[in-house]
Scaffold this motif. Structure first.
Motif, PDB file in Angstrom:
ATOM      1  N   UNK A   1       0.816  -1.209   0.000  1.00 19.66           N
ATOM      2  CA  UNK A   1       0.000   0.000   0.000  1.00 19.66           C
ATOM      3  C   UNK A   1       0.846   1.253   0.000  1.00 19.66           C
ATOM      4  N   UNK A   2       0.184   2.383   0.186  1.00 20.08           N
ATOM      5  CA  UNK A   2       0.802   3.713   0.188  1.00 20.08           C
ATOM      6  C   UNK A   2       0.782   4.272   1.613  1.00 20.08           C
ATOM      7  N   UNK A   3       1.865   4.852   2.123  1.00 18.78           N
ATOM      8  CA  UNK A   3       3.146   5.116   1.479  1.00 18.78           C
ATOM      9  C   UNK A   3       4.224   4.134   1.980  1.00 18.78           C
ATOM     10  N   UNK A   4       4.127   2.898   1.573  1.00 15.82           N
ATOM     11  CA  UNK A   4       4.972   1.847   2.130  1.00 15.82           C
ATOM     12  C   UNK A   4       5.873   1.231   1.067  1.00 15.82           C
TER      13      UNK A   4
ATOM     14  N   UNK B   1      10.048   2.458  -2.222  1.00 18.93           N
ATOM     15  CA  UNK B   1      11.142   1.572  -1.862  1.00 18.93           C
ATOM     16  C   UNK B   1      12.372   1.800  -2.709  1.00 18.93           C
ATOM     17  N   UNK B   2      12.895   0.714  -3.273  1.00 18.59           N
ATOM     18  CA  UNK B   2      14.112   0.784  -4.076  1.00 18.59           C
ATOM     19  C   UNK B   2      13.846   0.865  -5.566  1.00 18.59           C
ATOM     20  N   UNK B   3      12.601   0.889  -5.988  1.00 14.96           N
ATOM     21  CA  UNK B   3      12.285   1.012  -7.409  1.00 14.96           C
ATOM     22  C   UNK B   3      12.416   2.467  -7.858  1.00 14.96           C
ATOM     23  N   UNK B   4      12.393   2.665  -9.175  1.00 15.97           N
ATOM     24  CA  UNK B   4      12.570   4.004  -9.733  1.00 15.97           C
ATOM     25  C   UNK B   4      11.486   4.965  -9.259  1.00 15.97           C
ATOM     26  N   UNK B   5      11.872   6.238  -9.159  1.00 15.95           N
ATOM     27  CA  UNK B   5      10.960   7.273  -8.676  1.00 15.95           C
ATOM     28  C   UNK B   5      10.546   8.152  -9.850  1.00 15.95           C
ATOM     29  N   UNK B   6       9.298   8.040 -10.329  1.00 14.77           N
ATOM     30  CA  UNK B   6       8.836   8.894 -11.421  1.00 14.77           C
ATOM     31  C   UNK B   6       8.383  10.250 -10.898  1.00 14.77           C
ATOM     32  N   UNK B   7       8.180  11.174 -11.815  1.00 18.08           N
ATOM     33  CA  UNK B   7       7.613  12.484 -11.454  1.00 18.08           C
ATOM     34  C   UNK B   7       6.269  12.632 -12.147  1.00 18.08           C
TER      35      UNK B   7
ATOM     36  N   UNK C   1       4.050  14.364   6.917  1.00 14.70           N
ATOM     37  CA  UNK C   1       2.907  13.481   6.672  1.00 14.70           C
ATOM     38  C   UNK C   1       2.821  12.391   7.733  1.00 14.70           C
ATOM     39  N   UNK C   2       3.949  11.799   8.062  1.00 14.60           N
ATOM     40  CA  UNK C   2       3.961  10.713   9.042  1.00 14.60           C
ATOM     41  C   UNK C   2       3.495  11.192  10.404  1.00 14.60           C
ATOM     42  N   UNK C   3       3.983  12.344  10.828  1.00 17.33           N
ATOM     43  CA  UNK C   3       3.583  12.884  12.128  1.00 17.33           C
ATOM     44  C   UNK C   3       2.080  13.131  12.192  1.00 17.33           C
ATOM     45  N   UNK C   4       1.493  13.529  11.072  1.00 21.29           N
ATOM     46  CA  UNK C   4       0.077  13.852  11.033  1.00 21.29           C
ATOM     47  C   UNK C   4      -0.824  12.628  10.893  1.00 21.29           C
ATOM     48  N   UNK C   5      -0.324  11.562  10.253  1.00 18.33           N
ATOM     49  CA  UNK C   5      -1.229  10.495   9.820  1.00 18.33           C
ATOM     50  C   UNK C   5      -0.898   9.101  10.327  1.00 18.33           C
ATOM     51  N   UNK C   6       0.255   8.865  10.893  1.00 19.93           N
ATOM     52  CA  UNK C   6       0.625   7.503  11.271  1.00 19.93           C
ATOM     53  C   UNK C   6      -0.437   6.834  12.135  1.00 19.93           C
TER      54      UNK C   6
ATOM     55  N   UNK D   1       6.489   0.955  11.081  1.00 22.84           N
ATOM     56  CA  UNK D   1       5.627   1.691  10.157  1.00 22.84           C
ATOM     57  C   UNK D   1       6.152   3.111   9.961  1.00 22.84           C
ATOM     58  N   UNK D   2       6.570   3.740  11.044  1.00 19.71           N
ATOM     59  CA  UNK D   2       7.108   5.097  10.953  1.00 19.71           C
ATOM     60  C   UNK D   2       8.341   5.120  10.049  1.00 19.71           C
ATOM     61  N   UNK D   3       9.206   4.143  10.194  1.00 19.81           N
ATOM     62  CA  UNK D   3      10.410   4.086   9.367  1.00 19.81           C
ATOM     63  C   UNK D   3      10.070   3.947   7.890  1.00 19.81           C
ATOM     64  N   UNK D   4       9.100   3.098   7.580  1.00 18.13           N
ATOM     65  CA  UNK D   4       8.696   2.930   6.183  1.00 18.13           C
ATOM     66  C   UNK D   4       8.134   4.229   5.617  1.00 18.13           C
ATOM     67  N   UNK D   5       7.260   4.867   6.371  1.00 14.84           N
ATOM     68  CA  UNK D   5       6.619   6.084   5.895  1.00 14.84           C
ATOM     69  C   UNK D   5       7.637   7.202   5.705  1.00 14.84           C
ATOM     70  N   UNK D   6       8.509   7.375   6.679  1.00 13.71           N
ATOM     71  CA  UNK D   6       9.470   8.473   6.614  1.00 13.71           C
ATOM     72  C   UNK D   6      10.532   8.260   5.545  1.00 13.71           C
ATOM     73  N   UNK D   7      10.800   7.008   5.196  1.00 18.46           N
ATOM     74  CA  UNK D   7      11.827   6.717   4.190  1.00 18.46           C
ATOM     75  C   UNK D   7      11.279   6.729   2.769  1.00 18.46           C
ATOM     76  N   UNK D   8       9.962   6.818   2.610  1.00 16.51           N
ATOM     77  CA  UNK D   8       9.364   6.869   1.276  1.00 16.51           C
ATOM     78  C   UNK D   8       9.723   8.187   0.589  1.00 16.51           C
TER      79      UNK D   8
END
Length: 265
Positions: A28-31, A58-64, A147-152, A171-178
């Motif tokens: 899911x998002x933002x994981x 994650x480690x996949x390409x980041x589009x804009x 976003x993480x602080x507001x929604x986790x 979960x916090x680590x995943x969200x913040x590293x996205x």
């Protein structure tokens, strides 16, 4: 084992575990793909697990720009084609479930079975459409820490927040590293997603609908509505869990998934 492949112009990173019946897990998002770690240990023996980082995560390409859910579904189709996988059980949570609807629309022949966890087949309302676009702007401008602080807390149940600090931390680590630009691109795409409710009666593979009892994003009533419209679909409501039951109550989540996989082997 971690793998990387060129798919539709991007580098797609995925895990490929075990051998046998194929199960594809869609995050899911933002994981990222690590949200399924508790399922890897439970299911990699005797099955082949394919677990990608979707484009933008994650480690996949980041589009804009804008990444439509159709694009994410097409990535999966091309990934499975490259791996010479012609049939699989697909497990998608939240946005992952929404991607499965587009995947089924595009390639129903790939589905041996489907698990829809904490997701919804409906399109955005006029109000939620604008909220989704605003969220995309906020992610790009304010970043994932904000976003993480507001929604986790919205992703996890009250008991999880109070008694499972390791789950909250992970979960916090995943969200913040996205990457915020990747997440923003997908949020713009989610705003444009199709309404798949009319397709529900025409899903002909076995389906399990799972939902956390405390889920505020996609409440139990939403899961019940989908289960009633999909012929023969099963429903599992997981107590003491919200939007992430696979992490909050992994043993119970895995129990329901194992029974479903065994029944539909």
């Amino acid at each position: 084992m971690k793998q990387q492949i060129k798919v539709r112009g991007i580098n797609l990173v995925f895990d490929d575990h075990g051998s046998g019946e194929v199960v594809v897990f869609v995050h899911g998002q933002p994981f990222n793909r690590s949200m399924w770690d508790q399922q890897v240990g439970a299911f990699k023996t005797g099955r082949r697990l394919i677990i990608p980082d979707l484009r933008g995560y994650g480690e996949s390409s980041i589009p804009s720009g804008t990444t439509l859910l159709d694009e994410l579904a097409l990535d999966l189709i091309h990934l499975l084609e490259a791996l010479q996988i012609t049939k699989a059980t697909f497990v998608g949570l939240s946005m992952g479930g929404q991607i499965l609807f587009d995947l089924y629309r595009l390639a129903p022949q790939l589905f041996h079975a489907m698990v829809l966890a904490d997701t919804d087949a409906k399109a955005e309302s006029a109000q939620s459409y604008q909220a989704r676009l605003q969220l995309a702007d906020d992610l790009a401008e304010k970043g994932m820490m904000f976003y993480t602080a507001q929604h986790l807390h919205r992703f996890l149940g009250k008991k999880t927040m109070a008694t499972q600090p390791a789950v909250v931390k992970r979960l916090r680590e995943m969200m913040e590293s996205t990457n915020p630009l990747g997440a923003a691109a997908v949020q713009r795409g989610r705003a444009e997603r199709r309404d798949h409710t009319a397709m529900l009666p025409h899903i002909y593979c076995p389906v399990l609908v799972i939902v956390g009892e405390e889920d505020g994003f996609t409440p139990v009533a939403v899961a019940e509505g989908m289960q009633q419209q999909i012929s023969g679909a099963q429903l599992a409501v997981i107590k003491d869990a919200s939007h992430m039951p696979n992490m909050e109550q992994p043993e119970i989540f895995n129990h329901h998934l194992e029974l479903f996989l065994q029944t539909n082997a």
